[in-house]
Design a protein around this motif. Structure first.
Motif: not given
Length: 407
Positions: A368-385
């Protein structure tokens, strides 16, 4: 340019970036499960303490009047209303999603005498379908399920109610709310929309599409906390005919008259049942206020950007997972779902790394992508993991497999 450097650019230009600090987020955690339970707004503990220590502790029973407890369900409902395209007097915050579904299914059936069919789709969220079963067991309803591309064709003279979830909980696919509402009305049926995966995440215009009824939960994108009160919408044109089956005292026109005979309250208040959960409403109100401040249109724009960026990051890492969600961001809610035979073990391996998503049986990894508190850095890190977990075979570790086997 690497995903990390692109993320840094996106975050620097993100107009919502500052809202991340308004939420409590554990150190070292990337939270991709806000579509199941939203993060805690930092203002919520103080608001709850005020209700507990001052209003309850000092005001005691007087706070029903002095602190506005009596009005809380309607007040919070009115704040939710603009998030779903409704008028303030058409929404009330009360009970759970399941209970509100039962009330509105029964009300719709009563408004369509001679018709008993409640039409939905297979694979809808279970509680939506289960609520039909209770009425079916009493001989009041008949369940009919049709695949999403056959729903309009299944609308005939026996259908009293079309009941669908706007954003599918597992795949994230969006229904065309306007087209299906119009088709149901042309067939003489009413429509009930479950907005649990929509409210606070993407624009909804209930009155613009002519919706009759809607329900939604308060603990996902509205960040009202676990077990937060749900909400219900009834279009004003139906208020006079609304006869819900749970005729509790808070739905009475004069609850403190203590009459032996039930007379329903005017308007949306009739949908109340028992005493409202004041503590839950207090927490929910904080989340609703914060989401309203940010603005649903801005949240939706960022949500689309986050999900598109995640797919780009996976591609950059050479990850090839089967996407269950629609490939176009305009055709899905604020999530991405992927199919893999070891989805549960992969999900557990990610959680062990601090990337919290969830699993939906039998084989779906849901993020899930809750945009109120997620950053694009979070997304890049999650994809890497995720790429690392898949490439290393980390999900094959016994501890993840064992937990998968007993689930």
């Amino acid at each position: 340019m690497t995903p990390e450097s692109r993320a840094a650019e996106f975050d620097a230009a993100d107009p919502l970036a500052g809202y991340r600090d308004r939420f409590t987020l554990p150190e070292g955690v990337i939270y991709l499960d806000g579509n199941s339970l939203g993060a805690l707004p930092k203002a919520t503990p103080a608001a709850m303490a005020q209700v507990v220590e001052q209003e309850w502790g000092e005001g005691l029973i007087r706070s029903w009047n002095s602190a506005g407890w009596f009005e809380a369900a309607g007040r919070v409902g009115a704040k939710i209303a603009p998030l779903v395209g409704a008028a303030p007097h058409e929404v009330i915050a009360c009970d759970s999603t399941s209970v509100n579904l039962f009330k509105l299914i029964a009300a719709a059936l009563a408004m369509r005498p001679g018709r008993k069919v409640v039409l939905s789709e297979p694979g809808n969220f279970p509680t939506d379908i289960y609520m039909i079963a209770g009425l079916e067991a009493q001989g009041l309803a008949e369940r009919r399920l049709a695949q999403r591309d056959r729903l309009a064709a299944a609308l005939d003279g026996d259908v009293a109610l079309l009941m669908l979830t706007h954003v599918h909980y597992k795949a994230g696919a969006l229904h065309d709310m306007a087209a299906l509402t119009r088709a149901a009305h042309e067939a003489g049926a009413l429509v009930l929309w479950d907005l649990s995966h929509s409210t606070g995440a993407l624009p909804v215009e209930l009155n613009a599409v002519g919706a009759d009824f809607a329900v939604g939960c308060g603990y996902k994108y509205l960040c009202g906390g676990p077990g937060a009160p749900a909400f219900a919408f009834v279009a004003e044109r139906h208020h006079a005919d609304l006869a819900q089956p749970l005729t509790g005292w808070f739905g009475h026109a004069a609850p403190f008259a203590f009459s032996d005979d039930y007379t329903g309250a005017h308007g949306i208040d009739r949908l109340q049942c028992g005493t409202p959960p004041v503590l839950g409403l207090a927490a929910l109100e904080v989340g609703v206020d914060l989401i309203a401040e940010i603005g649903v249109d801005r949240l939706y724009a960022k949500s689309q950007a986050l999900s598109e960026f995640f797919l780009e990051c996976l591609m950059a890492h050479g990850v090839d997972l089967e996407l269950v969600s629609p490939p176009k961001s305009t055709e899905r809610g604020s999530q991405l779902s992927f199919r893999h035979p070891e989805a549960y073990a992969i999900c557990q391996a990610l959680i062990a790394r601090g990337v919290i998503g969830d699993f939906r049986a039998p084989d779906v990894l849901r993020l899930g992508f809750a945009p109120a508190y997620l950053s694009f850095a979070d997304i890049a890190d999650a994809a890497r993991h995720l790429a690392d977990v898949l490439a290393s075979g980390e999900w094959e570790r016994e501890e993840f497999q064992e937990r998968a086997a007993v689930t």
